[in-house]
Design a protein around this motif. Structure first.
Motif, PDB file in Angstrom:
ATOM      1  N   MET A   1      -9.648 -13.976   1.645  1.00  0.00           N
ATOM      2  CA  MET A   1      -8.463 -13.144   1.598  1.00  0.00           C
ATOM      3  C   MET A   1      -8.808 -11.755   2.108  1.00  0.00           C
ATOM      4  O   MET A   1      -9.853 -11.210   1.794  1.00  0.00           O
ATOM      5  N   GLN A   2      -7.939 -11.204   2.909  1.00  0.00           N
ATOM      6  CA  GLN A   2      -8.195  -9.895   3.473  1.00  0.00           C
ATOM      7  C   GLN A   2      -7.655  -8.806   2.551  1.00  0.00           C
ATOM      8  O   GLN A   2      -6.645  -8.980   1.893  1.00  0.00           O
ATOM      9  N   THR A   3      -8.367  -7.692   2.542  1.00  0.00           N
ATOM     10  CA  THR A   3      -7.933  -6.554   1.745  1.00  0.00           C
ATOM     11  C   THR A   3      -7.011  -5.680   2.594  1.00  0.00           C
ATOM     12  O   THR A   3      -6.983  -5.808   3.820  1.00  0.00           O
ATOM     13  N   PRO A   4      -6.233  -4.788   1.959  1.00  0.00           N
ATOM     14  CA  PRO A   4      -5.397  -3.888   2.756  1.00  0.00           C
ATOM     15  C   PRO A   4      -6.189  -3.081   3.777  1.00  0.00           C
ATOM     16  O   PRO A   4      -5.697  -2.803   4.865  1.00  0.00           O
ATOM     17  N   ASP A   5      -7.439  -2.738   3.448  1.00  0.00           N
ATOM     18  CA  ASP A   5      -8.254  -1.983   4.406  1.00  0.00           C
ATOM     19  C   ASP A   5      -8.539  -2.809   5.652  1.00  0.00           C
ATOM     20  O   ASP A   5      -8.498  -2.301   6.765  1.00  0.00           O
ATOM     21  N   GLN A   6      -8.823  -4.095   5.472  1.00  0.00           N
ATOM     22  CA  GLN A   6      -9.049  -4.961   6.630  1.00  0.00           C
ATOM     23  C   GLN A   6      -7.761  -5.134   7.419  1.00  0.00           C
ATOM     24  O   GLN A   6      -7.773  -5.130   8.642  1.00  0.00           O
ATOM     25  N   ASN A   7      -6.638  -5.291   6.722  1.00  0.00           N
ATOM     26  CA  ASN A   7      -5.358  -5.426   7.402  1.00  0.00           C
ATOM     27  C   ASN A   7      -4.979  -4.141   8.126  1.00  0.00           C
ATOM     28  O   ASN A   7      -4.318  -4.179   9.160  1.00  0.00           O
ATOM     29  N   GLU A   9      -7.018  -2.204   9.697  1.00  0.00           N
ATOM     30  CA  GLU A   9      -7.714  -2.288  10.978  1.00  0.00           C
ATOM     31  C   GLU A   9      -6.977  -3.215  11.935  1.00  0.00           C
ATOM     32  O   GLU A   9      -6.861  -2.930  13.128  1.00  0.00           O
ATOM     33  N   ILE A  10      -6.474  -4.327  11.405  1.00  0.00           N
ATOM     34  CA  ILE A  10      -5.743  -5.286  12.249  1.00  0.00           C
ATOM     35  C   ILE A  10      -4.465  -4.650  12.779  1.00  0.00           C
ATOM     36  O   ILE A  10      -4.156  -4.759  13.969  1.00  0.00           O
ATOM     37  N   PHE A  11      -3.707  -3.980  11.907  1.00  0.00           N
ATOM     38  CA  PHE A  11      -2.476  -3.322  12.353  1.00  0.00           C
ATOM     39  C   PHE A  11      -2.783  -2.225  13.372  1.00  0.00           C
ATOM     40  O   PHE A  11      -2.048  -2.058  14.343  1.00  0.00           O
ATOM     41  N   GLY A  12      -3.864  -1.500  13.159  1.00  0.00           N
ATOM     42  CA  GLY A  12      -4.262  -0.479  14.121  1.00  0.00           C
ATOM     43  C   GLY A  12      -4.611  -1.070  15.471  1.00  0.00           C
ATOM     44  O   GLY A  12      -4.232  -0.539  16.524  1.00  0.00           O
ATOM     45  N   GLU A  25      -2.479   6.346   7.976  1.00  0.00           N
ATOM     46  CA  GLU A  25      -1.630   6.284   6.783  1.00  0.00           C
ATOM     47  C   GLU A  25      -0.513   5.260   6.976  1.00  0.00           C
ATOM     48  O   GLU A  25      -0.189   4.492   6.074  1.00  0.00           O
ATOM     49  N   ARG A  26       0.088   5.249   8.168  1.00  0.00           N
ATOM     50  CA  ARG A  26       1.164   4.296   8.454  1.00  0.00           C
ATOM     51  C   ARG A  26       0.616   2.873   8.531  1.00  0.00           C
ATOM     52  O   ARG A  26       1.255   1.936   8.054  1.00  0.00           O
ATOM     53  N   LEU A  28      -1.921   1.750   6.844  1.00  0.00           N
ATOM     54  CA  LEU A  28      -2.164   1.352   5.457  1.00  0.00           C
ATOM     55  C   LEU A  28      -0.857   0.962   4.780  1.00  0.00           C
ATOM     56  O   LEU A  28      -0.794  -0.040   4.061  1.00  0.00           O
ATOM     57  N   ALA A  29       0.209   1.718   5.015  1.00  0.00           N
ATOM     58  CA  ALA A  29       1.511   1.380   4.434  1.00  0.00           C
ATOM     59  C   ALA A  29       1.998   0.027   4.936  1.00  0.00           C
ATOM     60  O   ALA A  29       2.535  -0.782   4.160  1.00  0.00           O
ATOM     61  N   LEU A  30       1.810  -0.248   6.219  1.00  0.00           N
ATOM     62  CA  LEU A  30       2.196  -1.553   6.763  1.00  0.00           C
ATOM     63  C   LEU A  30       1.367  -2.679   6.150  1.00  0.00           C
ATOM     64  O   LEU A  30       1.898  -3.748   5.826  1.00  0.00           O
ATOM     65  N   ALA A  31       0.076  -2.440   5.993  1.00  0.00           N
ATOM     66  CA  ALA A  31      -0.807  -3.459   5.414  1.00  0.00           C
ATOM     67  C   ALA A  31      -0.410  -3.758   3.969  1.00  0.00           C
ATOM     68  O   ALA A  31      -0.389  -4.922   3.552  1.00  0.00           O
ATOM     69  N   GLU A  32      -0.077  -2.722   3.208  1.00  0.00           N
ATOM     70  CA  GLU A  32       0.333  -2.926   1.826  1.00  0.00           C
ATOM     71  C   GLU A  32       1.672  -3.653   1.743  1.00  0.00           C
ATOM     72  O   GLU A  32       1.887  -4.487   0.862  1.00  0.00           O
TER      73      GLU A  32
END
Length: 63
Positions: A1-7, A9-12, A25-26, A28-32
């Motif tokens: 399972m991926q953590t929000p921090d890993q996600n 990076e993916i969104f970035g 920051e954005r 991280l908000a998308l990942a959460e």
């Protein structure tokens, strides 16, 4: 399972590929926000559907 921090990076990475500016920051908000959706998808993909015929086997004829 991926953590929000890993996600994050993916969104970035996806934003960079699309040529978009995405602040950390954005991202991280998308990942959460995506975390509950990803959890639901993991639940759905773990369901055994058995021998479900493909949609091409469906016949709508009234017999």
């Amino acid at each position: 399972m991926q953590t929000p921090d890993q996600n994050t990076e993916i969104f970035g990475s996806m934003a960079a590929l699309a040529g978009l500016d995405l602040s950390p920051e954005r991202a991280l908000a998308l990942a959460e926000a995506a975390a509950p959706i990803h959890a639901l998808l993991r639940t759905l993909s773990s369901q055994d559907l058995g021998e479900t015929p493909p949609a091409s086997a469906f016949s709508a004829a009234w017999k």
